[in-house]
Design a protein around this motif. Sequence first.
Motif, short mmCIF file in Angstrom:
data_model
loop_
_atom_site.label_atom_id
_atom_site.label_comp_id
_atom_site.label_asym_id
_atom_site.label_seq_id
_atom_site.Cartn_x
_atom_site.Cartn_y
_atom_site.Cartn_z
N ALA A 46 0.81 -1.22 0.00
CA ALA A 46 0.00 0.00 0.00
C ALA A 46 0.85 1.27 0.00
N CYS A 47 2.09 1.20 0.44
CA CYS A 47 2.97 2.38 0.50
C CYS A 47 3.73 2.63 -0.79
N PHE A 48 3.70 1.69 -1.70
CA PHE A 48 4.44 1.81 -2.96
C PHE A 48 3.61 2.62 -3.93
N CYS A 49 3.81 3.96 -3.91
CA CYS A 49 2.98 4.89 -4.66
C CYS A 49 3.82 5.81 -5.54
N CYS A 50 3.16 6.38 -6.55
CA CYS A 50 3.78 7.35 -7.45
C CYS A 50 4.09 8.63 -6.69
N ARG A 51 5.27 9.16 -6.90
CA ARG A 51 5.69 10.40 -6.23
C ARG A 51 4.85 11.59 -6.70
N HIS A 52 4.38 11.56 -7.93
CA HIS A 52 3.65 12.69 -8.51
C HIS A 52 2.16 12.66 -8.16
N CYS A 53 1.51 11.50 -8.30
CA CYS A 53 0.05 11.45 -8.14
C CYS A 53 -0.42 10.55 -6.99
N ASN A 54 0.50 9.89 -6.30
CA ASN A 54 0.19 8.97 -5.20
C ASN A 54 -0.64 7.75 -5.60
N ALA A 55 -0.66 7.42 -6.88
CA ALA A 55 -1.36 6.21 -7.33
C ALA A 55 -0.58 4.99 -6.86
N LYS A 56 -1.31 3.94 -6.46
CA LYS A 56 -0.66 2.72 -6.01
C LYS A 56 0.06 2.08 -7.18
N LEU A 57 1.30 1.69 -6.97
CA LEU A 57 2.13 1.09 -8.01
C LEU A 57 2.26 -0.41 -7.79
N SER A 58 2.61 -1.12 -8.85
CA SER A 58 2.96 -2.52 -8.76
C SER A 58 4.31 -2.69 -9.45
N LEU A 59 4.86 -3.89 -9.39
CA LEU A 59 6.18 -4.10 -9.96
C LEU A 59 6.19 -3.92 -11.48
N GLY A 60 5.04 -4.06 -12.13
CA GLY A 60 4.97 -3.89 -13.57
C GLY A 60 4.58 -2.49 -14.01
N THR A 61 4.19 -1.63 -13.07
CA THR A 61 3.67 -0.32 -13.47
C THR A 61 4.47 0.85 -12.91
N PHE A 62 5.74 0.65 -12.62
CA PHE A 62 6.51 1.76 -12.06
C PHE A 62 7.76 2.02 -12.87
N ALA A 63 8.24 3.24 -12.76
CA ALA A 63 9.54 3.63 -13.30
C ALA A 63 10.24 4.40 -12.19
N SER A 64 11.55 4.29 -12.11
CA SER A 64 12.26 4.99 -11.03
C SER A 64 13.38 5.82 -11.60
N LEU A 65 13.67 6.89 -10.88
CA LEU A 65 14.78 7.76 -11.23
C LEU A 65 15.34 8.34 -9.94
N GLN A 66 16.61 8.07 -9.68
CA GLN A 66 17.33 8.58 -8.51
C GLN A 66 16.58 8.31 -7.21
N GLY A 67 16.08 7.09 -7.04
CA GLY A 67 15.42 6.70 -5.80
C GLY A 67 13.98 7.12 -5.66
N GLU A 68 13.42 7.78 -6.66
CA GLU A 68 12.02 8.20 -6.64
C GLU A 68 11.24 7.28 -7.57
N PHE A 69 10.01 6.95 -7.20
CA PHE A 69 9.19 6.04 -7.98
C PHE A 69 8.00 6.78 -8.57
N TYR A 70 7.71 6.49 -9.84
CA TYR A 70 6.64 7.15 -10.57
C TYR A 70 5.82 6.10 -11.31
N CYS A 71 4.53 6.42 -11.56
CA CYS A 71 3.76 5.59 -12.46
C CYS A 71 4.28 5.87 -13.88
N LYS A 72 4.15 4.92 -14.77
CA LYS A 72 4.73 5.09 -16.10
C LYS A 72 4.15 6.29 -16.85
N PRO A 73 2.84 6.56 -16.78
CA PRO A 73 2.32 7.74 -17.49
C PRO A 73 2.94 9.06 -16.99
#
Length: 114
Positions: free
Chosen positions: A50-77
């Motif tokens: 439940a804590c694995f969320c997009c830094r920009h929109c706080n949408a819940k992420l899964s291992l197939g729907t995230f991208a990361s940059l410099q330790g920050e996690f984002y949804c792909k869109p």
Amino acid sequence: MDNGNTTEEKSVQRSKSFSFNTQKEVCTSCLKAVYPMEKLVANNLVFHSACFCCRHCNAKLSLGTFASLQGEFYCKPHFKQLFKSKGNYDEGFGREQHKQLWAAKETNTITKTP
């Protein structure tokens, strides 16, 4: 008979050395304990699912729907949107561009020459 005693001592020593102390894993986001059923590991960091969320929109992420940059996690869109908005990873994600850092270094080296 001595051989039997040493075998018993070894088996007792093994049982005493066995430990039930386990390391509690801590969520990178909320810093609370993570139990195996709710554990999610991304980029070697542990999260509650439940804590694995997009830094920009706080949408819940899964291992197939995230991208990361410099330790920050984002949804792909949002990752694509932030990259496309400025055309680079630094400015699109709120960081200073490298070319500005280079310009600052060049001015420092020019002023330092005797």
